[in-house]
Design a protein around this motif. Structure first.
Motif, PDB file in Angstrom:
ATOM      1  N   GLY A  58       2.117 -22.232 -94.983  1.00 51.62           N
ATOM      2  CA  GLY A  58       1.258 -21.503 -94.056  1.00 51.62           C
ATOM      3  C   GLY A  58       0.531 -22.401 -93.072  1.00 51.62           C
ATOM      4  N   LEU A  79      -3.550 -19.202 -93.868  1.00 55.04           N
ATOM      5  CA  LEU A  79      -2.775 -17.963 -93.779  1.00 55.04           C
ATOM      6  C   LEU A  79      -1.336 -18.247 -94.169  1.00 55.04           C
ATOM      7  CD1 LEU A  79      -3.922 -16.321 -90.395  1.00 55.04           C
ATOM      8  CD2 LEU A  79      -4.441 -15.515 -92.710  1.00 55.04           C
ATOM      9  N   LYS A  83       1.381 -14.008 -92.496  1.00 51.89           N
ATOM     10  CA  LYS A  83       0.009 -13.578 -92.155  1.00 51.89           C
ATOM     11  C   LYS A  83      -0.520 -12.469 -93.063  1.00 51.89           C
ATOM     12  CE  LYS A  83       0.680 -16.214 -88.513  1.00 51.89           C
ATOM     13  NZ  LYS A  83       0.286 -17.616 -88.567  1.00 51.89           N
ATOM     14  N   ALA A  86      -4.315 -14.536 -97.208  1.00 47.70           N
ATOM     15  CA  ALA A  86      -5.268 -15.559 -96.784  1.00 47.70           C
ATOM     16  C   ALA A  86      -5.695 -16.374 -97.994  1.00 47.70           C
ATOM     17  CB  ALA A  86      -6.484 -14.929 -96.126  1.00 47.70           C
ATOM     18  N   LYS A 124      -7.472 -10.357 -88.999  1.00 48.87           N
ATOM     19  CA  LYS A 124      -6.118 -10.858 -88.727  1.00 48.87           C
ATOM     20  C   LYS A 124      -5.045 -10.062 -89.465  1.00 48.87           C
ATOM     21  CE  LYS A 124      -7.431 -15.544 -87.417  1.00 48.87           C
ATOM     22  NZ  LYS A 124      -8.829 -15.192 -87.098  1.00 48.87           N
ATOM     23  N   VAL A 126      -4.708  -9.396 -92.879  1.00 51.55           N
ATOM     24  CA  VAL A 126      -4.215  -9.788 -94.203  1.00 51.55           C
ATOM     25  C   VAL A 126      -4.307  -8.615 -95.184  1.00 51.55           C
ATOM     26  CG1 VAL A 126      -4.885 -12.185 -93.822  1.00 51.55           C
ATOM     27  CG2 VAL A 126      -6.426 -10.663 -95.080  1.00 51.55           C
TER      28      VAL A 126
END
Length: 382
Positions: A58, A79, A83, A86, A124, A126
């Motif tokens: 990641g 990440l 994605k 996390a 984002k 997750v």
């Protein structure tokens, strides 16, 4: 001959990857033909998120969040390539390392910044978070993290409270009406490296409060506050998590994550091992070498060395451990499944010298143990 190297960091001197490199050098000095595989490990403490991010292939991202005293800082987390996951370390936002010695006071510190990291990860997109909770500067029971995600805490006069340790005693009501709805739509595994309950003589305040700057009076007040939080949270959420092993981790953040995020607490080393192919590497090894800065009784209750020892015993693979301080008896070492344990210190020295020479000390101790192991098991090797 296959040798698998999987150590933790040596706190204050070498990161786990540097320990891997030092052990590798020692192995190859003793046995140049060895097939060496390295795999840095962590147990939920500092470095866990970085290792998990690297294992997954990641990337690191940065967010602007609050430190334990509310000052704005830049903190990073990882990440996964898709994605969807996390890897967050609470120490990045709420860690003791962020404070000067004179600033340490768990009555005043907060996990709010860790909640901000979680919020940023949710922004984002997750779907899962793995949260390492070692190295905290806080004893707030996770109310700071919760406040960053919309939870509010009120006293008996229905006045909203700050989200720090000294507020715990005053909490009379937890309001969930403004909670970020995304809190209910992701899963979170909390990687912890201790098994303490939330409160009591073996709880978060009494065991870890002093190292975070709490004097005896503050420790007692924080413990009473954690008891109060447990009472109010049990009424609010219908569950009492205060005695779950790990509830007292990170100043009660373990319990807080269960109440506020419906999190699952997991042994940190098991999470790290489970994310990679460690078990297969152990099964295929002729020798496993691990290590950490100090091997003591805490090591035997869930740290990297013990976690790896359990797998080595299961698959009948010898385990050697190198460390700075060796503080367990031969009987404890045997019972833990450690075949050979050795301190890397080769002469009397102060801590500063040991830390400065750590790489060479680890390399040289590894050289000696590998020569011993292979001279005995392979007499033809000279």
């Amino acid at each position: 001959m296959n040798i698998f190297v999987a150590p933790d960091k040596f706190r204050g001197s070498l990161e786990a990857e540097e320990v891997c490199n030092a052990i590798r050098e020692g192995i190859l000095l003793a046995f140049p033909e060895a097939n060496v595989t390295t795999f840095p490990l962590a147990d939920g403490g500092e470095g866990t998120a970085q290792i998990l991010t690297r294992q997954s292939g990641g990337t690191q991202v940065t967010a602007r969040v609050s430190d334990p005293l509310g000052r704005k800082i830049e903190a990073s987390y990882g990440l996964s390539p898709d994605k969807k996951v996390a890897f967050i370390e609470m120490a990045a936002a709420s860690g003791l390392k962020l404070l000067a010695q004179s600033e340490r006071n768990p009555a005043l510190t907060t996990t709010f910044g860790t909640g901000e990291l979680i919020s940023d990860a949710l922004d984002k997109g997750v779907e899962k978070i793995i949260l390492g909770i070692g190295g905290s500067a806080t004893t707030d029971g996770g109310i700071g993290l919760a406040a960053a995600l919309g939870y509010r805490f009120f006293d008996q006069k229905d006045k909203q409270l700050p989200h720090d340790g000294q507020s715990l005693n005053l909490i009379n009501r937890i309001d969930t009406s403004h909670v970020d709805p995304r809190v209910y739509n992701f899963s979170i595994d909390v990687a912890c490296d201790v098994s303490n309950p939330l409160f009591g003589q073996n709880g978060a305040a009494y065991i870890y409060g002093p190292q975070k700057g709490a004097d005896p009076e503050t420790v007692e007040k924080l413990d009473q506050g954690l008891q109060n939080l447990a009472k109010v949270a049990a009424i609010t959420f219908g569950k009492d998590h205060s005695d779950v092993p790990g509830a007292g981790a990170a100043g009660g953040l373990g319990a807080g994550c269960m109440w506020f995020l419906n999190a699952t607490l997991k042994d940190g080393i098991s999470i790290v091992i489970g994310q990679g192919n460690v078990i297969e590497l152990v099964k295929n090894a002729d020798l496993v070498i691990t290590g950490e800065g100090k091997i003591d009784e805490q090591t035997l209750s869930g740290k990297v060395v013990k976690g790896l020892a359990d797998y080595c015993r299961k698959y009948d693979v010898p385990l050697a451990a190198v460390c700075g301080t060796l503080a367990i008896s031969p009987g404890q070492s045997r019972d833990a499944g450690i075949t050979y344990a050795v301190s890397v210190l080769n002469r009397p020295m102060d801590l500063e010298t040991a830390q400065h020479e750590a790489f060479g000390l680890v390399r040289d101790a590894t050289f000696q143990l590998v020569r011993l192991f292979f001279q005995k098991s392979r007499p033809d090797i000279s």
